[in-house]
Design an enzyme around this catalytic site. Structure first.
Site, PDB file in Angstrom:
ATOM      1  N   ILE A  92      -0.497  35.058  12.197  1.00 60.55           N
ATOM      2  CA  ILE A  92      -1.690  35.392  11.416  1.00 60.55           C
ATOM      3  C   ILE A  92      -2.053  34.226  10.484  1.00 60.55           C
ATOM      4  CG2 ILE A  92      -0.362  36.466   9.536  1.00 60.55           C
ATOM      5  CD1 ILE A  92      -2.533  38.669   9.452  1.00 60.55           C
ATOM      6  N   GLY A  93      -3.321  34.089  10.142  1.00 62.68           N
ATOM      7  CA  GLY A  93      -3.700  33.154   9.080  1.00 62.68           C
ATOM      8  C   GLY A  93      -4.514  31.966   9.540  1.00 62.68           C
ATOM      9  N   GLU A 149       1.897  39.213  19.690  1.00 65.04           N
ATOM     10  CA  GLU A 149       2.070  40.451  18.922  1.00 65.04           C
ATOM     11  C   GLU A 149       0.702  40.908  18.404  1.00 65.04           C
ATOM     12  OE1 GLU A 149       5.014  40.141  15.799  1.00 65.04           O
ATOM     13  OE2 GLU A 149       3.506  40.868  14.391  1.00 65.04           O
ATOM     14  N   GLY A 190       7.366  39.973  13.538  1.00 63.86           N
ATOM     15  CA  GLY A 190       7.820  39.584  14.864  1.00 63.86           C
ATOM     16  C   GLY A 190       8.234  38.130  14.957  1.00 63.86           C
TER      17      GLY A 190
HETATM   18  C1  LIG Z   1       0.804  39.031  12.659  1.00 66.33           C
HETATM   19  C2  LIG Z   1       1.563  37.850  12.822  1.00 66.33           C
HETATM   20  O1  LIG Z   1       1.530  36.967  12.056  1.00 66.33           O
HETATM   21  S1  LIG Z   1       2.610  37.734  14.079  1.00 66.33           S
HETATM   22  C3  LIG Z   1       3.711  36.497  13.560  1.00 66.33           C
HETATM   23  C4  LIG Z   1       5.067  36.909  13.326  1.00 66.33           C
HETATM   24  N1  LIG Z   1       5.309  37.333  11.946  1.00 66.33           N
HETATM   25  C5  LIG Z   1       5.598  36.488  10.939  1.00 66.33           C
HETATM   26  O2  LIG Z   1       5.629  35.284  11.106  1.00 66.33           O
HETATM   27  C6  LIG Z   1       5.900  37.161   9.621  1.00 66.33           C
HETATM   28  C7  LIG Z   1       6.249  36.201   8.521  1.00 66.33           C
HETATM   29  N2  LIG Z   1       5.134  35.328   8.177  1.00 66.33           N
HETATM   30  C8  LIG Z   1       4.164  35.677   7.295  1.00 66.33           C
HETATM   31  O3  LIG Z   1       4.169  36.769   6.755  1.00 66.33           O
HETATM   32  C9  LIG Z   1       3.066  34.695   6.974  1.00 66.33           C
HETATM   33  O4  LIG Z   1       2.871  33.867   8.076  1.00 66.33           O
HETATM   34  C10 LIG Z   1       3.356  33.827   5.681  1.00 66.33           C
HETATM   35  C11 LIG Z   1       3.581  34.737   4.484  1.00 66.33           C
HETATM   36  C12 LIG Z   1       4.571  32.936   5.882  1.00 66.33           C
HETATM   37  C13 LIG Z   1       2.134  32.923   5.456  1.00 66.33           C
HETATM   38  O5  LIG Z   1       1.002  33.720   5.418  1.00 66.33           O
HETATM   39  P1  LIG Z   1      -0.335  33.251   4.671  1.00 66.33           P
HETATM   40  O6  LIG Z   1      -1.239  34.415   4.656  1.00 66.33           O
HETATM   41  O7  LIG Z   1      -0.831  31.986   5.275  1.00 66.33           O
HETATM   42  O8  LIG Z   1       0.250  32.962   3.251  1.00 66.33           O
HETATM   43  P2  LIG Z   1      -0.443  32.511   1.899  1.00 66.33           P
HETATM   44  O9  LIG Z   1      -0.445  31.039   1.802  1.00 66.33           O
HETATM   45  O10 LIG Z   1      -1.741  33.220   1.737  1.00 66.33           O
HETATM   46  O11 LIG Z   1       0.609  33.057   0.851  1.00 66.33           O
HETATM   47  C14 LIG Z   1       0.943  34.407   0.789  1.00 66.33           C
HETATM   48  C15 LIG Z   1       1.570  34.674  -0.569  1.00 66.33           C
HETATM   49  O12 LIG Z   1       2.781  33.959  -0.661  1.00 66.33           O
HETATM   50  C16 LIG Z   1       2.784  33.144  -1.831  1.00 66.33           C
HETATM   51  N3  LIG Z   1       3.513  31.898  -1.477  1.00 66.33           N
HETATM   52  C17 LIG Z   1       3.288  31.122  -0.409  1.00 66.33           C
HETATM   53  N4  LIG Z   1       4.129  30.069  -0.439  1.00 66.33           N
HETATM   54  C18 LIG Z   1       4.893  30.201  -1.541  1.00 66.33           C
HETATM   55  C19 LIG Z   1       5.948  29.423  -2.103  1.00 66.33           C
HETATM   56  N5  LIG Z   1       6.412  28.304  -1.530  1.00 66.33           N
HETATM   57  N6  LIG Z   1       6.496  29.853  -3.251  1.00 66.33           N
HETATM   58  C20 LIG Z   1       6.051  30.994  -3.857  1.00 66.33           C
HETATM   59  N7  LIG Z   1       5.071  31.769  -3.362  1.00 66.33           N
HETATM   60  C21 LIG Z   1       4.499  31.365  -2.206  1.00 66.33           C
HETATM   61  C22 LIG Z   1       1.314  32.902  -2.131  1.00 66.33           C
HETATM   62  O13 LIG Z   1       1.094  32.597  -3.469  1.00 66.33           O
HETATM   63  C23 LIG Z   1       0.703  34.244  -1.727  1.00 66.33           C
HETATM   64  O14 LIG Z   1       0.900  35.215  -2.740  1.00 66.33           O
HETATM   65  P3  LIG Z   1      -0.369  35.890  -3.501  1.00 66.33           P
HETATM   66  O15 LIG Z   1      -1.234  36.468  -2.415  1.00 66.33           O
HETATM   67  O16 LIG Z   1       0.190  36.914  -4.388  1.00 66.33           O
HETATM   68  O17 LIG Z   1      -1.013  34.740  -4.218  1.00 66.33           O
HETATM   69  C1  LIG Z   2       4.512  44.140  11.420  1.00 65.72           C
HETATM   70  C2  LIG Z   2       4.469  42.785  11.957  1.00 65.72           C
HETATM   71  C3  LIG Z   2       3.520  41.816  11.369  1.00 65.72           C
HETATM   72  C4  LIG Z   2       3.995  40.418  11.547  1.00 65.72           C
HETATM   73  O1  LIG Z   2       4.765  40.095  12.458  1.00 65.72           O
HETATM   74  O2  LIG Z   2       3.614  39.540  10.769  1.00 65.72           O
END
Ligand SMILES: CC(=O)SCCNC(=O)CCNC(=O)[C@H](O)C(C)(C)COP(=O)(O)OP(=O)(O)OC[C@H]1O[C@@H](n2cnc3c(N)ncnc32)[C@H](O)[C@@H]1OP(=O)(O)O
Ligand SMILES: CCCC(=O)O
Length: 448
Positions: free
Chosen positions: A221-222, A245, A343
């Site tokens: 996502i993103g 996913e 995922g």
């Molecule tokens: C649906 C799918 O994605 S399928 C993929 C499989 N699933 C995953 O990868 C799950 C785990 N990954 C994720 O959840 C996301 O990819 C993330 C969180 C790593 C990145 O997502 P993004 O939406 O690009 O993150 P974004 O840059 O907007 O940051 C999200 C939050 O984390 C905080 N954050 C990001 N980096 C940092 C850091 N280094 N230190 C502290 N806080 C941080 C941001 O401030 C933000 O918080 P806020 O909304 O309260 O301000």
């Molecule tokens: C519930 C799963 C969403 C994600 O993989 O980021």
């Protein structure tokens, strides 16, 4: 529509208030996933706040506030538990109004079957078809398992949501459920457009260098996955397949640009496989009755063995921090739960199972902190309390805007060196000192 199905519909059709009345204090109630909101049921249940105590509500990622949570700021009547935090989830958690449920997404349905005892499960669906089936629209995921395990299964019909064709369990028959509500027909919630940063653009260019014709792609996502999708749409890559996913807008662009044929896939050939979709109305319109895409429960889409059956699986996911030991945190910052494992691990494992597969952890080299200063996302050790999403034993590729590094078969010092080479130049000297101090730098006498 057959008479029998029609009769069953009439017998089971109730008001939202009657459906919400089945909930008792102490019950566990599943109230839907992702873009699919059970608005009428949620509103009717929220109205019962003063009669109820400790009702556990379960969701997977909310984009819109739950009426029950808004109605109960002291969390006495309704306790919200979420398998994956969105921005809304993490902000509610900070106010003590949401709790995270850890999992590796593909294991969710089995966890429900083995260990959960939902009293009530409610899902938003399309209207019933001529054969008596309701379709789960954009959220299959764990919904079939919750409905089948619950003591009371309730559907909330929305006439505006797309019918998402699938491979298995994309819907449920009227005979399997207890009640049907007709909801307010609110259109599905849409994700706002994302803006790619300069770092995202840099990362996307490296990602494109690794991507080959005939690959089977998964984008997270993103902003970064979206820009990769847009670069693919404008590339001359051929015959990509999709086994993912989440289906997002960028897949529509790639499909319409002719990049996706799925002809090299070993399973679900020609189909874009996914378990949930979130994006704009363009995506929802594309999916409606479209056999180019197939939705499945998540224990199929995210099973690392299933993922690995397709060739050249190319998984692109984001992270928050990577340490010099190559441990990846993608879900928390210290003890602050930001999102979830989701995922990510499923696809990192699955991509490596695949012939020619690559699992990528993509991360911008720096992060702007709340005070405006820049911090490196490549850090000596993860911040205290940070949750490891992908352990070092499973990491494959790490990509920043400064390049990419393949980690399999590399020792601790080789990994630290590879990571420092793709860290932001302003932080490299300090990271070398940190690596030396921790004994994972080859110039250290302790190592070689
Ligand atoms: C649906 C799918 O994605 S399928 C993929 C499989 N699933 C995953 O990868 C799950 C785990 N990954 C994720 O959840 C996301 O990819 C993330 C969180 C790593 C990145 O997502 P993004 O939406 O690009 O993150 P974004 O840059 O907007 O940051 C999200 C939050 O984390 C905080 N954050 C990001 N980096 C940092 C850091 N280094 N230190 C502290 N806080 C941080 C941001 O401030 C933000 O918080 P806020 O909304 O309260 O301000
Ligand atoms: C519930 C799963 C969403 C994600 O993989 O980021």
């Amino acid at each position: 529509m057959g008479m029998n199905e029609q009769n069953l519909y009439q017998q089971k059709h109730v008001s939202a208030e009657v459906a919400a009345a089945v909930v008792k204090s102490g019950d566990t109630v599943f109230v839907g996933e992702f873009a699919q909101n059970v608005e009428a049921f949620d509103t009717a249940l929220a109205a019962r706040r003063s009669e109820l105590q400790e009702v556990n509500l379960i969701t997977t990622t909310r984009l819109k506030p739950l009426a029950c949570v808004e109605a109960d700021p002291t969390r006495e009547s309704f306790i919200w538990n979420d398998w994956h935090f969105s921005g809304l989830g993490r902000k509610c958690a900070e106010r003590g109004l949401a709790s995270y449920i850890p999992f590796s997404y593909h294991q969710g349905p089995k966890a429900v079957r083995l260990y959960e005892s939902p009293d009530v499960a409610v899902a938003q669906v399309t209207p019933m078809d001529a054969n008596g089936f309701f379709n789960f629209s954009t959220s299959c995921s764990m919904t079939p398992d919750y409905l089948r395990k619950a003591k009371k299964a309730i559907l909330e019909v929305n006439t505006t949501v797309p019918r998402c064709l699938g491979g298995r369990d994309e819907g449920i028959h009227i005979s399997e459920i207890d009640m049907v509500i007709e909801g307010p027909n609110t259109p599905l919630v849409q994700l706002p457009e994302t803006q790619a940063s300069e770092a995202d653009m840099g990362i996307a260019k490296h990602v494109m260098q690794l991507l080959e014709d005939g690959a089977t792609i998964q984008l997270g996502i993103g902003a970064l996955p979206n820009i990769v999708g847009s670069m693919i749409a404008h590339s001359d890559l051929k015959d990509l397949g999709v086994h993912t996913e989440m289906l997002a807008d960028s897949y529509v662009d790639m499909y319409e640009a002719g990049r996706i044929t799925g002809k090299h896939k070993s399973i679900d050939q020609g189909k874009m496989v996914y378990t949930f979709a979130m994006g704009s109305q363009k995506l929802y319109d594309f999916l409606d009755n479209n056999p180019a895409a197939a939705i499945y429960p998540v224990d199929y889409t995210n099973d690392p063995c299933v993922i690995g059956r397709n060739p050249k699986v190319f998984a692109i996911n984001n992270a928050i921090e990577v340490d010099l030991f190559t441990q990846v945190s993608s879900e928390s910052s210290g003890t602050r739960q930001i999102s979830g494992t989701g995922g990510q691990l499923d696809f990192i494992l699955g991509a490596f199972n695949s012939e020619g597969g690559k699992g990528l952890i993509c991360i911008s080299s720096t992060y702007k902190q709340k005070d405006g200063t820049m911090a490196s996302r490549i850090v000596p050790t993860l911040s205290p309390g940070s949750i490891v999403t992908c352990p070092r034993s499973l990491v494959h590729y790490v990509v920043t805007e400064f390049g990419y590094a393949q980690m399999k078969g590399k020792s601790t010092w080789q990994r630290a060196e590879a990571l420092i080479n793709i860290a932001h130049p302003d932080f490299r000297d300090q990271l070398i000192k940190d690596a030396e101090a921790m004994g994972i730098w080859r110039r250290s006498n302790k190592i070689v």
